[in-house]
Scaffold this motif. Sequence first.
Motif, mmCIF file in Angstrom:
data_model
loop_
_atom_site.group_PDB
_atom_site.id
_atom_site.type_symbol
_atom_site.label_atom_id
_atom_site.label_comp_id
_atom_site.label_asym_id
_atom_site.label_seq_id
_atom_site.Cartn_x
_atom_site.Cartn_y
_atom_site.Cartn_z
ATOM 1 N N VAL A 5 25.859 81.927 22.670
ATOM 2 C CA VAL A 5 27.309 82.021 22.839
ATOM 3 C C VAL A 5 27.888 82.481 21.732
ATOM 4 O O VAL A 5 27.612 81.962 20.538
ATOM 5 N N ILE A 11 36.838 80.971 23.590
ATOM 6 C CA ILE A 11 38.220 80.342 23.303
ATOM 7 C C ILE A 11 38.374 78.939 23.639
ATOM 8 O O ILE A 11 39.468 78.257 23.757
ATOM 9 N N GLY A 12 37.313 78.476 24.031
ATOM 10 C CA GLY A 12 37.167 76.776 24.107
ATOM 11 C C GLY A 12 37.488 76.245 25.402
ATOM 12 O O GLY A 12 38.021 75.329 25.676
ATOM 13 N N CYS A 13 37.774 77.183 26.573
ATOM 14 C CA CYS A 13 38.186 76.630 27.714
ATOM 15 C C CYS A 13 37.217 75.626 28.409
ATOM 16 O O CYS A 13 37.950 75.102 29.238
ATOM 17 N N GLY A 14 36.064 75.590 28.134
ATOM 18 C CA GLY A 14 35.325 74.518 28.843
ATOM 19 C C GLY A 14 34.383 74.954 30.000
ATOM 20 O O GLY A 14 33.909 73.955 30.430
ATOM 21 N N ALA A 15 34.964 76.062 30.729
ATOM 22 C CA ALA A 15 34.226 76.320 31.989
ATOM 23 C C ALA A 15 32.686 76.428 32.003
ATOM 24 O O ALA A 15 32.262 75.798 33.133
ATOM 25 N N CYS A 16 32.108 76.993 31.121
ATOM 26 C CA CYS A 16 30.725 77.006 31.241
ATOM 27 C C CYS A 16 30.074 75.523 31.153
ATOM 28 O O CYS A 16 29.341 75.345 31.760
ATOM 29 N N MET A 26 30.140 71.394 24.513
ATOM 30 C CA MET A 26 31.367 71.892 23.682
ATOM 31 C C MET A 26 31.142 71.204 22.438
ATOM 32 O O MET A 26 30.548 70.005 22.522
ATOM 33 N N ALA A 32 31.967 76.466 22.600
ATOM 34 C CA ALA A 32 30.937 76.045 23.521
ATOM 35 C C ALA A 32 29.572 76.589 22.624
ATOM 36 O O ALA A 32 29.661 77.530 21.797
ATOM 37 N N SER A 53 31.385 82.493 34.822
ATOM 38 C CA SER A 53 32.980 81.715 34.421
ATOM 39 C C SER A 53 33.497 82.093 33.312
ATOM 40 O O SER A 53 34.854 81.630 33.173
ATOM 41 N N CYS A 54 32.955 82.636 32.326
ATOM 42 C CA CYS A 54 33.671 82.907 30.988
ATOM 43 C C CYS A 54 34.510 83.873 31.105
ATOM 44 O O CYS A 54 34.187 84.958 31.441
ATOM 45 N N PRO A 55 35.762 83.551 30.800
ATOM 46 C CA PRO A 55 37.043 84.663 30.737
ATOM 47 C C PRO A 55 37.101 85.745 29.764
ATOM 48 O O PRO A 55 37.630 86.650 29.993
ATOM 49 N N VAL A 56 36.081 85.159 28.707
ATOM 50 C CA VAL A 56 36.100 86.218 27.528
ATOM 51 C C VAL A 56 34.836 86.805 27.227
ATOM 52 O O VAL A 56 34.587 87.580 26.331
ATOM 53 N N ALA A 58 32.076 85.705 26.576
ATOM 54 C CA ALA A 58 31.368 85.163 25.052
ATOM 55 C C ALA A 58 30.145 84.858 25.543
ATOM 56 O O ALA A 58 29.307 84.687 24.301
ATOM 57 N N ILE A 59 29.585 84.762 26.576
ATOM 58 C CA ILE A 59 28.166 84.463 26.633
ATOM 59 C C ILE A 59 27.264 85.347 27.001
ATOM 60 O O ILE A 59 27.508 86.399 27.737
#
Length: 62
Positions: A5, A11-16, A26, A32, A53-56, A58-59
Motif C-alpha cells: 500500500v 486517503i484513508g477511506c477504509g474501503a480495503c 488501518m 491502510a 475498491s481503492c478509489p485512488v 494506492a494498492i
Amino acid sequence: MKVTVDKNTCIGCGACAAIAPDVYEMTDDTKAEAKKSEVSGDEESKAKEGCDSCPVNAIKLE
Ligand code: SF4
C-alpha cells in the motif's frame, strides 16, 4: 502474491480494510497497510477485491 500500500497515495477511506480485513488494516495515522506482505489462496481474491475498491489506486499487487 505481494501486497503493498502506497501510504502517500492512500486517503484513508477504509474501503480495503472493510472488504478484506485479513489482508489490510488501518493504522494510527489513518492510512491502510498490508497485514501481510505476501498472500496466497483465498486471500489473493480478497486482496484483489480490496485493491479494486481503492478509489485512488494506492494498492499494488504483484
Ligand atoms: S481503499 Fe485505498 S485509499 Fe482507501 S484505505 Fe485502502 S488503500 Fe487507502
